[in-house]
Design a protein around this motif. Structure first.
Motif, PDB file in Angstrom:
ATOM      1  N   UNK A   6       0.838  -1.207   0.000  1.00 51.09           N
ATOM      2  CA  UNK A   6       0.000   0.000   0.000  1.00 51.09           C
ATOM      3  C   UNK A   6       0.867   1.248   0.000  1.00 51.09           C
ATOM      4  N   UNK A   7       1.941   1.213   0.773  1.00 53.88           N
ATOM      5  CA  UNK A   7       2.858   2.371   0.807  1.00 53.88           C
ATOM      6  C   UNK A   7       3.475   2.597  -0.568  1.00 53.88           C
ATOM      7  N   UNK A   8       3.879   1.508  -1.207  1.00 56.49           N
ATOM      8  CA  UNK A   8       4.483   1.625  -2.540  1.00 56.49           C
ATOM      9  C   UNK A   8       3.457   2.169  -3.536  1.00 56.49           C
ATOM     10  N   UNK A   9       2.219   1.708  -3.420  1.00 56.00           N
ATOM     11  CA  UNK A   9       1.173   2.179  -4.353  1.00 56.00           C
ATOM     12  C   UNK A   9       0.954   3.680  -4.195  1.00 56.00           C
ATOM     13  N   UNK A  10       0.894   4.163  -2.956  1.00 60.73           N
ATOM     14  CA  UNK A  10       0.701   5.605  -2.729  1.00 60.73           C
ATOM     15  C   UNK A  10       1.906   6.388  -3.250  1.00 60.73           C
ATOM     16  N   UNK A  11       3.093   5.864  -3.000  1.00 61.00           N
ATOM     17  CA  UNK A  11       4.316   6.549  -3.456  1.00 61.00           C
ATOM     18  C   UNK A  11       4.365   6.612  -4.979  1.00 61.00           C
ATOM     19  N   UNK A  12       3.977   5.520  -5.624  1.00 59.65           N
ATOM     20  CA  UNK A  12       4.016   5.480  -7.104  1.00 59.65           C
ATOM     21  C   UNK A  12       3.031   6.497  -7.697  1.00 59.65           C
ATOM     22  N   UNK A  13       1.869   6.583  -7.078  1.00 59.82           N
ATOM     23  CA  UNK A  13       0.871   7.559  -7.562  1.00 59.82           C
ATOM     24  C   UNK A  13       1.424   8.989  -7.432  1.00 59.82           C
ATOM     25  N   UNK A  14       2.046   9.297  -6.299  1.00 58.13           N
ATOM     26  CA  UNK A  14       2.590  10.648  -6.100  1.00 58.13           C
ATOM     27  C   UNK A  14       3.735  10.928  -7.068  1.00 58.13           C
ATOM     28  N   UNK A  15       4.491   9.900  -7.390  1.00 61.10           N
ATOM     29  CA  UNK A  15       5.597  10.081  -8.346  1.00 61.10           C
ATOM     30  C   UNK A  15       5.067  10.580  -9.698  1.00 61.10           C
ATOM     31  N   UNK A  16       3.831  10.216  -9.998  1.00 63.51           N
ATOM     32  CA  UNK A  16       3.211  10.669 -11.245  1.00 63.51           C
ATOM     33  C   UNK A  16       3.038  12.180 -11.311  1.00 63.51           C
ATOM     34  N   UNK A  17       3.137  12.868 -10.171  1.00 58.42           N
ATOM     35  CA  UNK A  17       3.020  14.337 -10.159  1.00 58.42           C
ATOM     36  C   UNK A  17       4.371  15.031 -10.308  1.00 58.42           C
ATOM     37  N   UNK A  18       5.446  14.255 -10.377  1.00 55.17           N
ATOM     38  CA  UNK A  18       6.787  14.844 -10.494  1.00 55.17           C
ATOM     39  C   UNK A  18       7.124  15.050 -11.973  1.00 55.17           C
ATOM     40  N   UNK A 116       3.482  22.782  -3.166  1.00 52.81           N
ATOM     41  CA  UNK A 116       2.529  21.692  -2.934  1.00 52.81           C
ATOM     42  C   UNK A 116       3.184  20.658  -2.045  1.00 52.81           C
ATOM     43  N   UNK A 117       2.399  20.079  -1.161  1.00 54.04           N
ATOM     44  CA  UNK A 117       2.891  19.020  -0.281  1.00 54.04           C
ATOM     45  C   UNK A 117       1.880  17.877  -0.363  1.00 54.04           C
ATOM     46  N   UNK A 118       2.331  16.773  -0.959  1.00 57.19           N
ATOM     47  CA  UNK A 118       1.476  15.591  -1.082  1.00 57.19           C
ATOM     48  C   UNK A 118       1.821  14.610   0.036  1.00 57.19           C
ATOM     49  N   UNK A 119       0.836  14.281   0.841  1.00 61.32           N
ATOM     50  CA  UNK A 119       1.000  13.252   1.875  1.00 61.32           C
ATOM     51  C   UNK A 119       0.711  11.904   1.241  1.00 61.32           C
ATOM     52  N   UNK A 120       1.556  10.938   1.488  1.00 63.09           N
ATOM     53  CA  UNK A 120       1.333   9.582   0.978  1.00 63.09           C
ATOM     54  C   UNK A 120       1.164   8.646   2.176  1.00 63.09           C
ATOM     55  N   UNK A 121       0.123   7.822   2.114  1.00 61.23           N
ATOM     56  CA  UNK A 121      -0.182   6.999   3.289  1.00 61.23           C
ATOM     57  C   UNK A 121      -1.091   5.846   2.921  1.00 61.23           C
ATOM     58  N   UNK A 212      -2.387  18.096  -0.615  1.00 62.64           N
ATOM     59  CA  UNK A 212      -2.991  16.911  -1.239  1.00 62.64           C
ATOM     60  C   UNK A 212      -2.623  15.692  -0.390  1.00 62.64           C
ATOM     61  N   UNK A 213      -3.398  14.635  -0.561  1.00 59.86           N
ATOM     62  CA  UNK A 213      -2.996  13.343   0.009  1.00 59.86           C
ATOM     63  C   UNK A 213      -3.334  12.246  -0.986  1.00 59.86           C
ATOM     64  N   UNK A 219      -9.345  -1.013  -1.394  1.00 61.47           N
ATOM     65  CA  UNK A 219     -10.221  -0.714  -2.534  1.00 61.47           C
ATOM     66  C   UNK A 219      -9.543   0.102  -3.620  1.00 61.47           C
ATOM     67  N   UNK A 220      -8.291   0.430  -3.463  1.00 63.02           N
ATOM     68  CA  UNK A 220      -7.575   1.217  -4.480  1.00 63.02           C
ATOM     69  C   UNK A 220      -7.042   2.514  -3.898  1.00 63.02           C
ATOM     70  N   UNK A 221      -6.760   3.461  -4.812  1.00 62.05           N
ATOM     71  CA  UNK A 221      -6.168   4.738  -4.409  1.00 62.05           C
ATOM     72  C   UNK A 221      -7.235   5.820  -4.409  1.00 62.05           C
ATOM     73  N   UNK A 222      -7.127   6.735  -3.441  1.00 68.28           N
ATOM     74  CA  UNK A 222      -7.982   7.920  -3.540  1.00 68.28           C
ATOM     75  C   UNK A 222      -7.149   9.148  -3.188  1.00 68.28           C
ATOM     76  N   UNK A 223      -7.576  10.270  -3.743  1.00 65.92           N
ATOM     77  CA  UNK A 223      -6.877  11.531  -3.492  1.00 65.92           C
ATOM     78  C   UNK A 223      -7.733  12.437  -2.637  1.00 65.92           C
ATOM     79  N   UNK A 224      -7.076  13.182  -1.756  1.00 67.33           N
ATOM     80  CA  UNK A 224      -7.741  14.253  -1.020  1.00 67.33           C
ATOM     81  C   UNK A 224      -7.054  15.559  -1.428  1.00 67.33           C
ATOM     82  N   UNK A 225      -7.834  16.627  -1.515  1.00 67.95           N
ATOM     83  CA  UNK A 225      -7.245  17.928  -1.860  1.00 67.95           C
ATOM     84  C   UNK A 225      -7.719  18.971  -0.879  1.00 67.95           C
ATOM     85  N   UNK A 226      -6.829  19.885  -0.497  1.00 69.94           N
ATOM     86  CA  UNK A 226      -7.237  20.972   0.400  1.00 69.94           C
ATOM     87  C   UNK A 226      -8.263  21.845  -0.295  1.00 69.94           C
ATOM     88  N   UNK A 227      -9.350  22.157   0.448  1.00 64.70           N
ATOM     89  CA  UNK A 227     -10.415  22.966  -0.185  1.00 64.70           C
ATOM     90  C   UNK A 227     -10.029  24.433  -0.184  1.00 64.70           C
TER      91      UNK A 227
END
Ligand code: 5RP
Length: 227
Positions: A6-18, A116-121, A212-213, A219-227
């Motif tokens: 799960x940690x790797x999945x979150x990290x990989x998703x965030x890498x897509x923003x680099x 931007x600061x993306x939390x991965x978890x 962002x998070x 169930x997969x990945x989800x993103x949260x964004x600061x409103x």
């Protein structure tokens, strides 16, 4: 999926923003380490280039350098395009508790320098109320004993962070007192009281740093964004 997957999945998703040419803040802890490993791999194979990084801890800097990820002093590359780091607790307003890995002060300094600061978890970090577990408080060594007494009188159940048999010393040479936020109180009020006390350098409450998070769950990945 295992917690590590799960940690790797979150990290990989965030890498897509680099993107090529970005300046990055690298976090500390097991989730942030997965991001650093993935970043090292894409820099090595040439998928990404011209990335300049700074680190929130000596440990992450060492890991990054071992993977040929370029690490610079913060002031040389700040402000940062993006910071990526884990967290201990995340609430629905993207407020965080961080620092159970002991890097809270440098983490907050670096993450406040990022656009931007993306939390991965993994999803176990998402809570209804911050303060389920301890809130780390970094304190100057001179004040440790008197602040321990003071925090106890404030009903915060302080305990000195240890590293084996020895007290934990942060990268900034300070001590950490872990406190419990009483269930009857809002964490922001407790932190305001703590910050009034000389010798308190920083707390692990990050009220507005994360933009962002990326949360990885069964169930997969989800993103949260600061409103
Ligand atoms: C270190 C931190 C970490 O980001 C936090 O403790 C989460 O760590 P992990 O990804 O290992 O669960 O704040 O100071």
């Amino acid at each position: 999926m295992t917690p590590k997957e799960l940690k790797i999945a979150a990290a990989r998703e965030a890498l897509g923003d680099v993107r090529n040419g970005m300046t990055l803040g690298l976090g500390t802890g097991s989730t942030a380490s997965e991001f650093v490993k993935l970043l090292g791999a894409v820099l090595t194979d040439g998928t990404l280039r011209d990335i300049r990084c700074t680190s929130t801890s000596l440990a992450t800097a060492e890991l990054a350098r071992s993977l040929n990820v370029p690490v610079f002093p913060l002031a040389e590359i700040a402000p940062l395009d993006l910071a990526i780091d884990g967290a201990d607790e995340i609430d629905r307003d993207l407020r965080l508790i961080k620092g159970r890995g002991g890097a809270l002060l440098r983490e907050k300094i670096v993450e406040q320098q990022a656009r931007r600061f993306i939390v991965i978890a993994d999803e176990s970090k998402v809570v209804d109320r911050l303060g389920i577990g301890p809130l780390p408080v970094e304190v100057t060594p001179f004040a440790v004993d008197v602040l321990t007494r003071k925090f106890a009188a404030m009903n915060l159940q302080p305990s000195r962070r240890m590293a084996g048999a020895q007290p934990r010393v942060t990268d900034e040479g300070n001590a950490i007192l872990d406190v419990m936020v009483p269930a009857s109180r809002d964490i922001a009020d407790v932190v305001a009281d703590l910050r009034d006390l000389a010798g308190v350098i920083e707390t692990g409450f990050f009220p507005r740093e994360a933009t962002d998070a990326v949360i990885a769950g069964s169930g997969g990945l989800r993103r949260m964004r600061r409103k």
